[in-house]
Scaffold this active site. Structure first.
Site, PDB file in Angstrom:
ATOM      1  N   HIS A 207       0.806  -1.223   0.000  1.00  0.00           N
ATOM      2  CA  HIS A 207       0.000   0.000   0.000  1.00  0.00           C
ATOM      3  C   HIS A 207       0.836   1.267   0.000  1.00  0.00           C
ATOM      4  CE1 HIS A 207       1.154  -0.055   4.214  1.00  0.00           C
ATOM      5  NE2 HIS A 207       0.821   1.207   4.271  1.00  0.00           N
TER       6      HIS A 207
HETATM    7  C1  UD1 Z   1      -1.902   5.551   6.194  1.00  0.00           C
HETATM    8  C2  UD1 Z   1      -0.587   5.977   6.831  1.00  0.00           C
HETATM    9  C3  UD1 Z   1       0.462   4.890   6.619  1.00  0.00           C
HETATM   10  C4  UD1 Z   1      -0.044   3.544   7.100  1.00  0.00           C
HETATM   11  C5  UD1 Z   1      -1.370   3.225   6.427  1.00  0.00           C
HETATM   12  C6  UD1 Z   1      -1.930   1.921   6.898  1.00  0.00           C
HETATM   13  C7  UD1 Z   1      -0.121   8.406   6.821  1.00  0.00           C
HETATM   14  C8  UD1 Z   1       0.708   9.459   6.220  1.00  0.00           C
HETATM   15  N1  UD1 Z   1      -0.052   7.179   6.231  1.00  0.00           N
HETATM   16  O1  UD1 Z   1      -1.696   5.454   4.792  1.00  0.00           O
HETATM   17  O2  UD1 Z   1       1.621   5.218   7.337  1.00  0.00           O
HETATM   18  O3  UD1 Z   1       0.907   2.550   6.794  1.00  0.00           O
HETATM   19  O4  UD1 Z   1      -2.278   4.302   6.743  1.00  0.00           O
HETATM   20  O5  UD1 Z   1      -3.077   1.585   6.184  1.00  0.00           O
HETATM   21  O6  UD1 Z   1      -0.792   8.656   7.800  1.00  0.00           O
HETATM   22  N2  UD1 Z   1      -9.102   5.022   2.168  1.00  0.00           N
HETATM   23  C9  UD1 Z   1     -10.346   4.455   2.136  1.00  0.00           C
HETATM   24  N3  UD1 Z   1     -10.910   4.079   3.321  1.00  0.00           N
HETATM   25  C10 UD1 Z   1     -10.288   4.254   4.501  1.00  0.00           C
HETATM   26  C11 UD1 Z   1      -9.024   4.847   4.525  1.00  0.00           C
HETATM   27  C12 UD1 Z   1      -8.444   5.220   3.356  1.00  0.00           C
HETATM   28  O7  UD1 Z   1     -10.944   4.269   1.102  1.00  0.00           O
HETATM   29  O8  UD1 Z   1     -10.860   3.868   5.548  1.00  0.00           O
HETATM   30  C13 UD1 Z   1      -8.459   5.393   0.902  1.00  0.00           C
HETATM   31  C14 UD1 Z   1      -8.766   6.795   0.467  1.00  0.00           C
HETATM   32  O9  UD1 Z   1      -8.861   6.813  -0.919  1.00  0.00           O
HETATM   33  C15 UD1 Z   1      -7.530   7.563   0.890  1.00  0.00           C
HETATM   34  C16 UD1 Z   1      -6.446   6.506   0.703  1.00  0.00           C
HETATM   35  O10 UD1 Z   1      -7.071   5.278   1.034  1.00  0.00           O
HETATM   36  O11 UD1 Z   1      -7.299   8.713   0.168  1.00  0.00           O
HETATM   37  C17 UD1 Z   1      -5.244   6.739   1.554  1.00  0.00           C
HETATM   38  O12 UD1 Z   1      -5.630   6.846   2.930  1.00  0.00           O
HETATM   39  P1  UD1 Z   1      -4.699   7.693   3.941  1.00  0.00           P
HETATM   40  O13 UD1 Z   1      -5.207   7.578   5.325  1.00  0.00           O
HETATM   41  O14 UD1 Z   1      -4.469   9.032   3.397  1.00  0.00           O
HETATM   42  O15 UD1 Z   1      -3.300   6.983   3.831  1.00  0.00           O
HETATM   43  P2  UD1 Z   1      -2.921   5.436   3.776  1.00  0.00           P
HETATM   44  O16 UD1 Z   1      -2.361   5.136   2.442  1.00  0.00           O
HETATM   45  O17 UD1 Z   1      -3.994   4.553   4.301  1.00  0.00           O
END
Ligand code: UD1
Length: 370
Positions: A207
């Site tokens: 991811h």
């Molecule tokens: C975040 C953390 C990362 C961790 C990861 C675990 C930061 C900078 N990054 O990254 O360190 O390893 O979590 O999963 O804080 N999304 C959904 N549903 C959700 C959450 C996210 O659809 O419940 C999608 C959205 O499109 C979002 C993308 O995932 O934009 C990224 O989510 P985000 O929380 O920004 O970062 P992660 O890649 O999950």
């Protein structure tokens, strides 16, 4: 001063299993503990299922910040968490790990004059291009009490000039959760419902933006998993970010790779424990596989968790997915790295933190600050 009012913060999936044992230990000891969920992760499969699996109550506050750019997400957390702190007036705020929720809440609490404790302090990848590295360094420097999972964390903090009295090697809280729940996870036998045989499959999780955001690298990764799947079945529980990037790039998984939705804590723990090997770019999974004695191939250029390589079962493969096929063949031929369990990954890290809080580390802070 022994803090009476404590706020524990969670925000994203990797926070839940680190904070749960600490929160529960503090509650058992009678502290007035508030649980705040920023809502950085909000899908049921990225959040609620972990509360259920880990025996956590509903959060006292859900800030509902959701997704956005780093600045948008961090800014929303700053504003909303400040309101929560002003209302509850915690004397101690505990944050965990390296996600945007961690740095945002540490910053708010330290500006409001609360003591801040950082669970999983001191880890360093030395890769400033990684958003988590920025979060780690800034959180450590904004925190009063630096609770490290391994001695390399202590060394990193000392090298940055952090005073000795702020650093406490308590062990790995995430492994507390693993030890508490492993037996139940194995009893569920989650591999059976996926048609997999114990010790007869690989699990992959990917991811990290550096791996999945660029379509060329993502295509190579998918091909690398294909090379693994010619040797043994591959299970790929897919993170929403990765799913979105695959859809955008029009990529499908090769035959032999079984794509499933993100898994809950118990299901994934059982799946990892009975895997022949794990392929990942996650931080926490490098540690969980070490605790489980399962060989792990990490598709990254660096790791902030070197103890998983020096003592555990982890191999840092680099970012070229073409190395996957040969590395898996070697594990199948030799059994892979055996490793040993690092010091204080013994299921008692949260109790050590609760001991520190109970013994009034505030006195220590005040004395040292004088
Ligand atoms: C975040 C953390 C990362 C961790 C990861 C675990 C930061 C900078 N990054 O990254 O360190 O390893 O979590 O999963 O804080 N999304 C959904 N549903 C959700 C959450 C996210 O659809 O419940 C999608 C959205 O499109 C979002 C993308 O995932 O934009 C990224 O989510 P985000 O929380 O920004 O970062 P992660 O890649 O999950």
């Amino acid at each position: 001063m022994k803090p009476q009012k404590i706020t524990c913060v969670v925000g994203a999936r990797p926070n839940f299993m680190k904070v749960a044992p600490v929160y529960l230990a503090l509650r058992r000891r009678g502290f007035d503990v508030r649980l705040v969920h920023t809502g950085q992760h909000y899908d049921a499969k990225m959040s609620q299922i972990f509360f259920d699996d880990l025996g956590m109550p509903r959060p006292d506050a859900f800030l509902g910040v959701g997704s956005g750019s780093h600045a948008e997400q961090t800014a929303k957390i700053l504003t909303l968490f400040e309101h929560d702190c002003l209302a509850f007036q915690p004397e101690l705020v505990l944050v965990a790990g390296d996600v945007n929720s961690t740095i945002a809440c540490a910053l708010v609490a330290s500006k409001l004059g609360a003591a801040v404790g950082h669970i999983e302090a001191g880890l360093r990848s030395r890769d400033w291009g990684m958003p988590e590295e920025v979060n780690r360094v800034l959180t450590d420097h904004a925190s009063d009490l630096l609770l490290t999972p391994s001695p390399d964390g202590d060394d990193n903090l000392r090298a940055e000039g952090i005073a000795e009295w702020r650093i406490r090697f308590v062990g790995n809280c995430m492994i507390d959760s693993l030890r508490t729940h492993l037996e139940r996870a194995l009893q569920l036998q989650p591999w059976l419902e996926l048609g997999l045989a114990a010790k007869g499959y690989a699990v992959a999780t990917l991811h990290r933006p550096s791996n999945v955001d660029e379509p060329g690298q993502l295509a190579k990764l998918v091909a690398g998993l294909g090379a693994v799947s010619t040797q043994l079945p591959v299970l790929l529980p897919i993170h929403p970010r990765t799913q979105k990037r695959m859809d955008d790039a029009g990529l499908a998984v090769p035959q032999g790779v079984k794509l499933v939705e993100p898994m809950g804590y118990l299901q994934f723990l059982g799946i990892m424990a009975q895997a022949k090997l794990v392929v990942t770019d996650s931080g926490g999974i490098q540690e969980e596989t070490t605790a489980l004695g399962v060989p792990c191939l990490t598709l990254r250029a660096n790791t902030e968790r070197p103890i998983t390589m020096s003592e555990g079962t982890n191999t840092l493969l680099g970012i070229d997915p073409a190395k996957l096929g040969p590395a898996v063949a070697e594990i199948l031929a030799t059994g892979g790295k055996a490793g040993r369990i690092p010091d204080k990954w013994d299921g008692k890290a949260a109790e050590r933190i609760a001991d520190l809080v109970q013994s009034g580390f505030g006195t220590l802070l005040e004395a040292s600050a004088a």
